[in-house]
Structure formats: C-alpha cells, structure tokens
Design an enzyme around this catalytic site. Structure first.
Site, PDB file in Angstrom:
ATOM      1  N   GLU A  52     -53.298 -20.491  11.212  1.00  0.00           N
ATOM      2  CA  GLU A  52     -54.391 -21.057  10.421  1.00  0.00           C
ATOM      3  C   GLU A  52     -55.560 -21.143  10.996  1.00  0.00           C
ATOM      4  OE1 GLU A  52     -53.631 -25.136   9.731  1.00  0.00           O
ATOM      5  OE2 GLU A  52     -54.726 -24.931   7.738  1.00  0.00           O
ATOM      6  N   CYS A  93     -50.083 -23.682   6.205  1.00  0.00           N
ATOM      7  CA  CYS A  93     -49.572 -24.922   6.810  1.00  0.00           C
ATOM      8  C   CYS A  93     -48.968 -25.822   5.586  1.00  0.00           C
ATOM      9  CB  CYS A  93     -50.841 -25.672   7.506  1.00  0.00           C
ATOM     10  SG  CYS A  93     -50.118 -26.937   8.552  1.00  0.00           S
ATOM     11  N   ASN A 143     -51.645 -25.704  11.731  1.00  0.00           N
ATOM     12  CA  ASN A 143     -52.043 -26.373  12.937  1.00  0.00           C
ATOM     13  C   ASN A 143     -51.397 -27.696  12.637  1.00  0.00           C
ATOM     14  OD1 ASN A 143     -54.849 -25.304  14.436  1.00  0.00           O
ATOM     15  ND2 ASN A 143     -54.581 -24.471  12.437  1.00  0.00           N
ATOM     16  N   LYS A 179     -55.872 -21.880   0.463  1.00  0.00           N
ATOM     17  CA  LYS A 179     -54.839 -23.193   0.603  1.00  0.00           C
ATOM     18  C   LYS A 179     -54.832 -24.095  -0.588  1.00  0.00           C
ATOM     19  CE  LYS A 179     -53.448 -26.443   4.137  1.00  0.00           C
ATOM     20  NZ  LYS A 179     -53.870 -26.846   5.636  1.00  0.00           N
ATOM     21  N   GLU A 219     -59.030 -32.491   5.633  1.00  0.00           N
ATOM     22  CA  GLU A 219     -58.960 -31.087   5.069  1.00  0.00           C
ATOM     23  C   GLU A 219     -59.825 -31.241   3.570  1.00  0.00           C
ATOM     24  OE1 GLU A 219     -56.328 -28.163   5.187  1.00  0.00           O
ATOM     25  OE2 GLU A 219     -55.588 -28.825   7.037  1.00  0.00           O
ATOM     26  N   ASN A 258     -59.804 -23.137   2.755  1.00  0.00           N
ATOM     27  CA  ASN A 258     -59.045 -22.550   3.804  1.00  0.00           C
ATOM     28  C   ASN A 258     -58.153 -21.375   3.233  1.00  0.00           C
ATOM     29  OD1 ASN A 258     -57.121 -22.658   5.955  1.00  0.00           O
ATOM     30  ND2 ASN A 258     -56.941 -24.679   6.120  1.00  0.00           N
TER      31      ASN A 258
END
Ligand code: CDT
Length: 309
Positions: free
Chosen positions: A46, A171, A196, A126, A145, A109
């Site tokens: 990622e 992720c 991550n 994401k 995030e 993302n």
C-alpha cells in the site's frame, strides 16, 4: 489442466523517504528478481510510492501534496511500466492518488492492476479508511487516513486478466468480511492487498499482542470462505515511533498459508497459485448458488440497535 499463476509479493522496507526515483529503482530490482523466479505478477505494498504519511499531522494538505500521484504512469513511475512490459510481468501497485472532479480536489488511497503488456486493467480506491480525521494529542503517532483520503468510490471490482479473475483491496479493507464476499460473489480467484500495519494501534493498544495473528486470521478466513487466493504484501520497518508488522503472506483457497515472509526487510515471497483450486472450492463447499441462503438470514436492519441482554 492446472491454471497456474506465480505470484510474487514484494515486501518492502520503509527507508527514510528519498523520493520516487530511488523507490522505483528498488521496485524494479524486485521486479527483475520476481521475473527470474518465474513470477507472472508482482504485488507491491500500500502507498508504495510515498512514506506512510498518515502517521503525522500537517495543518495544510498542500504540505503533503508531493506524496500524491496526479498521473499514472507519470515521468518518475514510467520506468516501472517500461520494465514490466520488457519483462512481461504484471503488477499491483498501491499509491496516493490526487484527482480534480468538477474543480473539487479528491484524494484516494488507490491501487492499480497492470497486466503483462503494462496496460492498466483495473483500479481500486480504498473504502475502509481506518483511524480518524482530527489531530489526537496523546498518541505516539497519528492514524489520519480519514484526513488524508476520501472514501473510495469504485466499489470492489474484479477483472479478467492474466488467465484468472483478479481483485484488489487495500490494508484495512482486509479486516472486513464484505470486502471478500463482494468479490467472492463476482467470482474472484486472486485478491491482492498491500498494507501498512503498525504493531501498535495508536488509538487503542488493547489488542496489540494480536496484530500479527489478526493479519493472517482475516486473510486466511477471507480466502477460505470465498474460495480465492489472497496475496497480502506489507511495508515493513520503522517510521518514527511506528514499527510495521510485516508478515506478508500468500494464502490458498483452503485457507492455508503457502508463502510467508521470514524477515522485516525487502523480501520477495513467492506463491504458485493454481486458480483451478479456487474453482474446486467454489463448486463444492462454497457453491454459493446451491448452499447460500440469503433469504433466510434475517433482515439486517432489524439487528441494528439491538441491546445486549
Ligand atoms: N493502512 C491501514 O489501513 N492500516 C490499518 C491500521 C492503521 S493504524 C495507523 C490496518 O488495518 O492495518
């Protein structure tokens, strides 16, 4: 006849950030290693082209704008595509994406699936963004995030490519049953996921001793319950106070781990995936058409708000 796809997972160490050029150089080295080992596709982590910058607060999003890609490929990432075309190897790449939509900035993302001709055949943004959108003063590092990214708007797609049905997530998505099930319902045979994952969750350390276990648990369960291979690939090492868990793994539709990283360094893991094995499970234990009984599951909204006895 077996339908084999050899999958390489490029676990990559977080080095002090030097910019895209050295990062892409390292990625190309791992791509060459993967090709030499017979891989058809290589999976990168990622946000592979930037640091895991969500760990730190900035007052102005412009301060981190250089971490986002405005085009893919761009001048600094094109060598990766050129090398992939030369080697005839596919890849999954995670990165921070910046787009403007009706004059509005959007940040995602993102991951892409690139085939052996270096064509982008799929894009995913994401959906399950973990953490928070505001600065938390008592944490050793942030988990921002929700501040740095918009929720993905492309759903969980699958793509027919490289002889199989390919899916992607990123992720935190791997912790959610829906992620796998939506792709499972679309016939996915290989799900790629870069991640991550800190070995301590900054907002709640209660389950820290289980982070490595949970990483494999969710991917193994998702693989088995949806008759698919899963290739989970980590960034590893330290970013400030944050130590990432690693544990990159390739999992078969049986739920068994068939390849697993043994270090917290740059490491290529390799899984020989027979996609027909996914079909065997799809046609027997998890034949959705024959055995899935969605009309008998109860109406989900009835359960929301139910109080504990
Ligand atoms: N990248 C990502 O989604 N990581 C989350 C934990 C974030 S803690 C700052 C994960 O679920 O692994």
């Amino acid at each position: 006849m077996a339908r084999i796809i050899v999958v390489g997972g490029a676990q990559m160490k977080a080095e002090p950030y030097e910019g895209r050029v050295p990062l892409v150089r390292r990625m190309i080295e791992m791509m060459r290693e993967a090709k030499a080992c017979g891989c058809d596709i290589i999976v990168y982590p990622e946000l592979a082209l930037s640091p895991f910058f969500v760990l730190e607060w900035v007052d102005d999003l412009d301060e981190v704008k250089h971490f986002y890609e405005k085009e893919m490929p761009g001048p600094e990432t094109r060598p990766l595509f050129e090398e992939a075309a030369k080697l005839e190897i596919g890849f999954y790449l995670g990165y921070a994406e910046y787009v403007e939509c009706s004059n509005k900035a959007k940040r995602y993302n993102t991951s892409i699936l690139v085939d052996k001709n270096a064509e982008i055949v799929g894009k995913y943004r994401k959906v399950h963004l973990p953490g928070h959108a505001d600065y938390k003063k008592d944490m050793p590092y942030q988990g921002l995030e929700k501040y740095y990214f918009d929720v993905g708007d492309l759903g969980f797609g699958v793509w027919r490519s490289m002889g199989g049905v390919m899916g992607m997530c990123i992720c935190n998505d791997r912790r959610w049953a829906e992620t796998y099930r939506v792709m499972g319902l679309k016939g996915v045979e290989l799900i790629m996921v870069g991640y991550n994952t800190p070995n301590s969750m900054p907002w709640d350390t209660t389950f820290d001793q289980l982070t490595y276990f949970h990483n494999h648990l969710v991917m193994q369960a998702g693989a088995y319950q949806n008759s698919t291979f899963v290739a989970g690939v980590a960034r590893v090492g330290k970013t400030g106070e944050c130590d990432l868990i690693g544990g990159s793994a390739i999992i078969a539709p049986s739920g068994e781990i068939i390849a697993c990283a043994s270090s917290k360094e740059d490491e290529l893991i390799i899984g020989r995936c027979d996609l027909d094995l996914a079909q065997k499970y799809k046609q027997s234990m998890f034949n959705f058409e024959e055995h899935r009984r969605i009309e008998h599951y109860g109406i989900i909204t009835e359960q929301i708000g139910a109080t504990a006895p």
